[in-house]
Every structure is written in structure tokens, then in C-alpha cells.
Design an enzyme around this catalytic site. Structure first.
Site, PDB file in Angstrom:
ATOM      1  N   HIS A  67     -29.094   1.937 -21.629  1.00 45.43           N
ATOM      2  CA  HIS A  67     -29.529   2.674 -22.621  1.00 45.43           C
ATOM      3  C   HIS A  67     -31.215   3.280 -22.282  1.00 45.43           C
ATOM      4  O   HIS A  67     -31.789   2.428 -20.572  1.00 45.43           O
ATOM      5  CB  HIS A  67     -30.466   1.438 -23.353  1.00 45.43           C
ATOM      6  CG  HIS A  67     -28.946   0.469 -24.303  1.00 45.43           C
ATOM      7  ND1 HIS A  67     -28.032   1.759 -25.468  1.00 45.43           N
ATOM      8  CD2 HIS A  67     -28.770  -0.159 -24.351  1.00 45.43           C
ATOM      9  CE1 HIS A  67     -27.383   0.579 -25.815  1.00 45.43           C
ATOM     10  NE2 HIS A  67     -27.102  -0.852 -25.042  1.00 45.43           N
ATOM     11  N   CYS A  90     -22.690   1.181 -23.231  1.00 48.13           N
ATOM     12  CA  CYS A  90     -22.817   0.433 -23.826  1.00 48.13           C
ATOM     13  C   CYS A  90     -20.932   0.082 -24.502  1.00 48.13           C
ATOM     14  O   CYS A  90     -19.938   0.143 -23.864  1.00 48.13           O
ATOM     15  CB  CYS A  90     -23.658  -0.427 -24.802  1.00 48.13           C
ATOM     16  SG  CYS A  90     -24.421  -1.873 -24.733  1.00 48.13           S
TER      17      CYS A  90
HETATM   18  N1  GLN Z   1     -21.993  -5.308 -29.088  1.00 46.84           N
HETATM   19  C1  GLN Z   1     -21.447  -4.949 -27.510  1.00 46.84           C
HETATM   20  C2  GLN Z   1     -21.962  -6.139 -27.518  1.00 46.84           C
HETATM   21  O1  GLN Z   1     -22.988  -7.062 -27.671  1.00 46.84           O
HETATM   22  C3  GLN Z   1     -22.369  -3.418 -27.252  1.00 46.84           C
HETATM   23  C4  GLN Z   1     -23.914  -3.389 -27.726  1.00 46.84           C
HETATM   24  C5  GLN Z   1     -24.330  -2.474 -27.023  1.00 46.84           C
HETATM   25  O2  GLN Z   1     -24.367  -1.431 -27.885  1.00 46.84           O
HETATM   26  N2  GLN Z   1     -25.696  -2.469 -26.735  1.00 46.84           N
HETATM   27  O3  GLN Z   1     -21.771  -6.562 -25.513  1.00 46.84           O
END
Ligand code: GLN
Length: 271
Positions: free
Chosen positions: A210, A100
Site C-alpha cells: 500500500h 493485498c
Molecule cells: N483482509 C486481508 C488480510 O488481512 C487483506 C488485508 C488488506 O487488504 N490490507 O490478509
């Protein structure tokens, strides 16, 4: 790095980069999974946790970069851009799993908390952009995943991974470039945002999954470990319990028992 079939004398070194910045979504569990799958095979492992402000080593065999919020991911990028430790490691053949925010910062650009483009590390050929769509939150399920075999010079070889399962929680969407492959097509959820999920360049793997992703998808864990120690060195493990959990999770995602829900922020934005 050792090639396929080599026996290692030294421990596999796993670098966990900035879990204090990129540890919001439990991706630190990926290190636990990798270490345990090595230990079950009597392969020595050394997990090196690198906190923000500490110098990242360039000597690890495998790096893990997790998910996090928009602000901390800018700081993590700044540190890795300055030291270039991850660039040197990748040039030397290291394996990287970036989840992510981790995947976003390894690309060419990504938006910060204000929506302004920030330069990424350029280790994955992709751009992450803000879109006028709700945050992607919920179960993410792919169709059969496969990545190009990095040891096949013809580029035709594929490493099959089966269906990938996990959950996603991100505002940005990722546009894969020509120089990389994607992991899979999406069956349930959003993934990159264009019907694909993940970005793969050589032995650098990015994903929105995740879970932690390696707990839910042990074949991906063994693919990464095989790239380090040689696939033929990895004795098969009994993943029966994980398979049962996967079956349950796949069924739930497909029947939309765990359908993506809008966050409060999205609901307020729309009101
Ligand atoms: N901050 C990033 C987004 O919202 C990544 C979020 C995350 O790592 N789950 O796109």
C-alpha cells in the site's frame, strides 16, 4: 488494446473495482496517480469507478483492485466470479494491479473472516493461507524488483523496477505457484511471507504494497501504463520530488524508524 508504439485515438480506460468494499487502505490513490501521469503526457484517460452491486465492465484497459477487510473481500470475489468480467478483460489483454486483498482474491484461494478457505478468481497462480504468526503491519521494502516482459515470447526479457517501497497490513500470507513470477525479494517487512513479495502472471500484478504503491513507485506506474499504450509513447516525467521522498522513506525503513509494530489484536491474542 494498443500495441507498443501505437498512437491511441481513444482514452485509456481505468476501472477501479469496488472501492466501497476494497478501499480501506487508500489504494484508490493508484487511479489518481495513473490518471495524472497520463494527463501530464496529454494522453486522454477515463476513470471508471465500479461500486459494489454494479456490473463491472470488461472493456477497460487497466483494472485496479485494492485492499480491504476479510468480509468485504469475499463479497467482491463473489461479484467478480459471477460476472467473469475481469476474466474476459484479462483474456483480451487488460492490465491488472491488485493490492493485498485484491491480490488474495485473484489467486486460487484465500481465508475468510472465520479462517475458512474461499475460492479465488484464479487469475494469479497463488494461494493465500492463515498462519500462526502476528499480522504483518509496517513498512515493506524490497530489493531490486523486476517482472518478466509480457511482450517477450522467449520469456527471458525482464522489466526492471528498482526498489519498491510501501506499507503492509495483512493477516494472510501468500504462497506463489509455479506458473507465476514474484516481484522481488523482501528487504524489510513480510511481503508474501516466504522472503518474496508480490505475484505476477503476464500483465496481472499482485502486491502487498500500500502507499498507494504507484505514488511511492512511479516506475511501476509507468510499467503498467506502458503495457497499455506502449512504453515508447510515454514521455519521461520529472520524478525528482518523488525520488527525494523515496530516499527519505527507504532510509527510515532501513533504520527501522518505521519498524513493524504489533497490532492491539495481536497483543491481546498473545495475552
Ligand atoms: N483482509 C486481508 C488480510 O488481512 C487483506 C488485508 C488488506 O487488504 N490490507 O490478509
Amino acid at each position: 488494446m494498443s500495441g507498443s508504439g501505437d498512437r491511441r485515438d481513444s482514452a485509456v480506460r481505468i476501472g477501479v473495482l469496488f472501492p466501497d468494499l476494497l478501499g480501506t487502505y487508500g489504494d484508490g490513490g493508484n487511479a489518481v496517480v495513473l490518471a495524472q501521469r497520463l494527463a501530464w503526457r496529454d494522453i486522454p484517460v477515463d476513470v471508471v469507478t465500479v461500486a459494489a452491486g454494479q456490473a463491472a465492465p470488461d472493456s477497460c484497459d487497466l483494472y485496479l483492485v485494492g485492499g480491504g477487510e476479510d468480509g468485504p473481500q469475499v463479497q467482491a470475489t463473489r461479484e467478480l466470479a459471477q460476472s467473469r468480467a475481469l476474466h474476459r478483460a484479462v483474456d483480451a489483454g487488460a492490465v491488472v494491479l491488485a493490492v493485498c486483498a485484491g491480490m488474495q482474491i485473484l489467486g486460487h484461494r484465500f481465508p475468510d473472516a472465520a479462517g475458512t478457505d474461499q475460492a479465488g478468481l484464479g487469475l494469479l497462480d497463488c494461494d493465500t493461507v492463515r498462519v500462526d504468526r502476528p499480522r504483518a503491519v509496517g513498512e515493506l521494502l524490497t530489493r531490486d524488483a523486476a517482472v518478466p516482459d509480457p511482450s517477450d515470447p522467449s520469456g527471458a526479457g525482464r522489466c526492471e523496477l528498482g526498489v519498491l517501497t510501501g506499507f503492509e497490513n495483512h493477516a494472510g500470507r501468500t504462497v506463489p505457484g509455479q506458473e507465476c513470477a514474484t516481484l522481488a525479494a523482501v528487504e524489510v517487512g513480510e511481503g508474501n511471507g516466504d522472503g518474496t513479495e508480490g505475484v505476477v502472471c503476464g500483465k496481472v500484478v499482485g502486491t502487498y504494497l500500500h502507499g498507494p504503491v504507484l505514488a511511492r513507485n512511479p516506475r511501476l506506474a509507468d510499467l503498467l501504463l506502458g503495457w497499455v499504450v506502449g512504453a515508447d509513447v510515454l514521455a519521461p516525467l520529472d520524478d525528482g520530488e518523488v525520488d527525494e521522498l523515496r530516499t527519505e522513506r527507504l532510509r527510515a525503513a532501513r533504520s527501522h524508524e518505521l519498524a513493524p509494530r504489533r497490532s492491539w489484536r495481536d497483543l491481546l491474542r498473545r495475552s
